[in-house]
Design a protein around this motif. Structure first.
Motif, PDB file in Angstrom:
ATOM      1  N   ASP A 157      47.831 130.767  35.954  1.00 47.67           N
ATOM      2  CA  ASP A 157      46.787 130.985  36.898  1.00 47.67           C
ATOM      3  C   ASP A 157      47.000 129.059  36.951  1.00 47.67           C
ATOM      4  N   HIS A 158      48.062 128.468  37.168  1.00 46.26           N
ATOM      5  CA  HIS A 158      48.931 127.378  37.796  1.00 46.26           C
ATOM      6  C   HIS A 158      48.825 125.647  37.610  1.00 46.26           C
ATOM      7  N   ARG A 159      47.616 125.788  36.277  1.00 44.56           N
ATOM      8  CA  ARG A 159      47.807 124.958  35.533  1.00 44.56           C
ATOM      9  C   ARG A 159      47.957 124.741  34.513  1.00 44.56           C
ATOM     10  N   ILE A 160      48.114 123.304  33.965  1.00 44.59           N
ATOM     11  CA  ILE A 160      48.891 122.848  33.477  1.00 44.59           C
ATOM     12  C   ILE A 160      48.353 122.426  32.029  1.00 44.59           C
ATOM     13  N   ARG A 161      48.116 122.539  31.054  1.00 46.73           N
ATOM     14  CA  ARG A 161      47.379 122.240  30.091  1.00 46.73           C
ATOM     15  C   ARG A 161      48.025 121.180  28.884  1.00 46.73           C
ATOM     16  N   THR A 162      47.145 120.325  28.358  1.00 46.50           N
ATOM     17  CA  THR A 162      47.413 119.030  27.137  1.00 46.50           C
ATOM     18  C   THR A 162      47.849 119.933  25.736  1.00 46.50           C
ATOM     19  N   ILE A 163      48.455 120.314  24.936  1.00 43.72           N
ATOM     20  CA  ILE A 163      48.182 120.863  24.687  1.00 43.72           C
ATOM     21  C   ILE A 163      48.428 120.172  22.338  1.00 43.72           C
ATOM     22  N   PRO A 164      47.864 118.904  21.817  1.00 39.58           N
ATOM     23  CA  PRO A 164      48.653 118.560  20.613  1.00 39.58           C
ATOM     24  C   PRO A 164      49.655 119.241  20.162  1.00 39.58           C
ATOM     25  N   LYS A 165      50.238 119.038  19.085  1.00 39.79           N
ATOM     26  CA  LYS A 165      50.499 119.515  18.588  1.00 39.79           C
ATOM     27  C   LYS A 165      50.972 119.556  16.868  1.00 39.79           C
ATOM     28  N   SER A 166      49.978 118.886  16.525  1.00 38.30           N
ATOM     29  CA  SER A 166      50.206 118.992  14.775  1.00 38.30           C
ATOM     30  C   SER A 166      48.740 119.559  14.580  1.00 38.30           C
ATOM     31  N   GLU A 167      47.769 119.712  15.809  1.00 40.86           N
ATOM     32  CA  GLU A 167      46.650 120.607  15.937  1.00 40.86           C
ATOM     33  C   GLU A 167      47.005 121.790  15.754  1.00 40.86           C
ATOM     34  N   CYS A 168      47.877 122.602  16.382  1.00 41.70           N
ATOM     35  CA  CYS A 168      48.084 123.941  16.588  1.00 41.70           C
ATOM     36  C   CYS A 168      48.792 124.486  15.563  1.00 41.70           C
ATOM     37  N   VAL A 169      49.447 125.464  15.685  1.00 43.53           N
ATOM     38  CA  VAL A 169      50.000 127.034  15.306  1.00 43.53           C
ATOM     39  C   VAL A 169      50.713 127.738  16.839  1.00 43.53           C
ATOM     40  N   PHE A 170      52.022 127.334  16.753  1.00 42.48           N
ATOM     41  CA  PHE A 170      52.131 128.222  18.581  1.00 42.48           C
ATOM     42  C   PHE A 170      53.333 129.162  18.149  1.00 42.48           C
ATOM     43  N   GLY A 171      53.043 130.038  19.375  1.00 46.81           N
ATOM     44  CA  GLY A 171      53.902 131.472  18.691  1.00 46.81           C
ATOM     45  C   GLY A 171      54.657 131.726  20.256  1.00 46.81           C
ATOM     46  N   LEU A 172      56.136 132.126  19.680  1.00 47.05           N
ATOM     47  CA  LEU A 172      57.130 132.004  20.229  1.00 47.05           C
ATOM     48  C   LEU A 172      57.974 133.261  20.076  1.00 47.05           C
ATOM     49  N   THR A 180      56.118 131.889  14.790  1.00 49.54           N
ATOM     50  CA  THR A 180      55.734 130.884  14.601  1.00 49.54           C
ATOM     51  C   THR A 180      56.016 129.496  13.727  1.00 49.54           C
ATOM     52  N   ILE A 181      55.495 128.483  14.653  1.00 45.59           N
ATOM     53  CA  ILE A 181      56.934 127.008  14.656  1.00 45.59           C
ATOM     54  C   ILE A 181      54.712 126.471  14.448  1.00 45.59           C
ATOM     55  N   PHE A 182      54.880 125.934  13.046  1.00 41.01           N
ATOM     56  CA  PHE A 182      53.956 124.783  13.258  1.00 41.01           C
ATOM     57  C   PHE A 182      54.366 123.610  13.935  1.00 41.01           C
ATOM     58  N   GLY A 183      52.694 123.207  14.424  1.00 39.26           N
ATOM     59  CA  GLY A 183      53.048 121.873  14.961  1.00 39.26           C
ATOM     60  C   GLY A 183      53.808 120.440  15.006  1.00 39.26           C
ATOM     61  N   GLN A 184      53.317 120.077  13.579  1.00 36.91           N
ATOM     62  CA  GLN A 184      53.275 119.509  12.464  1.00 36.91           C
ATOM     63  C   GLN A 184      55.123 119.196  12.668  1.00 36.91           C
ATOM     64  N   HIS A 185      56.174 120.404  12.378  1.00 42.09           N
ATOM     65  CA  HIS A 185      57.222 120.341  12.383  1.00 42.09           C
ATOM     66  C   HIS A 185      58.054 119.548  13.783  1.00 42.09           C
ATOM     67  N   LEU A 186      57.343 119.387  14.476  1.00 47.56           N
ATOM     68  CA  LEU A 186      57.389 119.349  16.057  1.00 47.56           C
ATOM     69  C   LEU A 186      57.317 117.824  15.934  1.00 47.56           C
ATOM     70  N   ASN A 187      56.624 116.729  15.713  1.00 50.65           N
ATOM     71  CA  ASN A 187      56.116 115.620  16.500  1.00 50.65           C
ATOM     72  C   ASN A 187      56.601 114.369  16.065  1.00 50.65           C
TER      73      ASN A 187
END
Length: 206
Positions: A157-172, A180-187
């Motif tokens: 939708d052409h919107r930029i959203r800020t996602i906190p890493k430590s609060e989330c689990v990401f799919g790639l 599946t990557i745990f955001g805490q490993h990306l901090n």
């Protein structure tokens, strides 16, 4: 001054073997330097303090380089970056057609998972699978900024959203493989993350 220079010339000449004195050629500039007075040319050779050509973090932020235009970027403009990232991730993880994700019992699993969290995510398509903040779940987009604590995703939708890493689990997704990557490993900042030694066991991914 001239008298002192002549005395020095005579002194230096006397130090030379007599039958070779006729070939001695004394540079007056050298005599002047020995006498303690620096000529203008010598003064101009003084080293000037080197000023770093790189920006400090404060200057970087002041120029607005830590921010992105929230309404001027289009999703389609980020697709070439995503295509470049797909080539990069295959090279980084040494993937070939038909490769499958190593399972937890596979000897390659630990090293593979460590390389996965070292990825530079600029250009990756990511989806928030889980989050402590329910409103962030299922948000997806192309990563256009990866900082120490947050990812900025550009959605369709052409919107930029800020996602906190430590609060989330990401799919790639890479080819036919889903991670599946745990955001805490990306901090950690991407440049530091890529060279960091990961000693702890990385939690399982799919």
């Amino acid at each position: 001054m001239e008298h002192a220079t002549n005395d020095l010339k005579e002194f230096i000449t006397d130090l030379v073997i007599p039958h070779q004195r006729y070939s001695v050629n004394i540079n007056p500039d050298h005599i002047t330097m020995l006498d303690g007075t620096k000529i203008k040319k010598q003064l101009s050779r003084k080293r000037r303090p080197n000023k770093s050509s790189t920006l400090s973090r404060k200057e970087y932020a002041k120029l607005g380089l830590n921010t992105l235009p929230t309404k001027q970027m289009k999703y389609e403009e980020a697709l070439p970056l995503h295509n470049l990232w797909k080539g990069y991730v295959r090279e980084h993880l040494e993937l070939r057609e038909g490769d499958e994700v190593p399972q937890v019992h596979d000897p390659r699993y630990e090293e593979f998972s460590k390389q996965l969290v070292k990825l530079d995510l600029h250009g990756a398509k990511l989806k928030v699978l889980q989050s402590k903040c329910r409103t962030l779940e299922n948000l997806s987009g192309i990563c256009v900024m990866d900082t120490k604590n947050v990812l900025k995703l550009l959605g369709e939708d052409h919107r930029i959203r800020t996602i906190p890493k430590s609060e989330c689990v990401f799919g790639l997704k890479v080819g036919n493989m889903d991670f599946t990557i745990f955001g805490q490993h990306l901090n950690i900042r991407p440049a530091e993350r890529s060279v960091k030694k990961i000693k702890n066991f990385v939690e399982p991914f799919m």
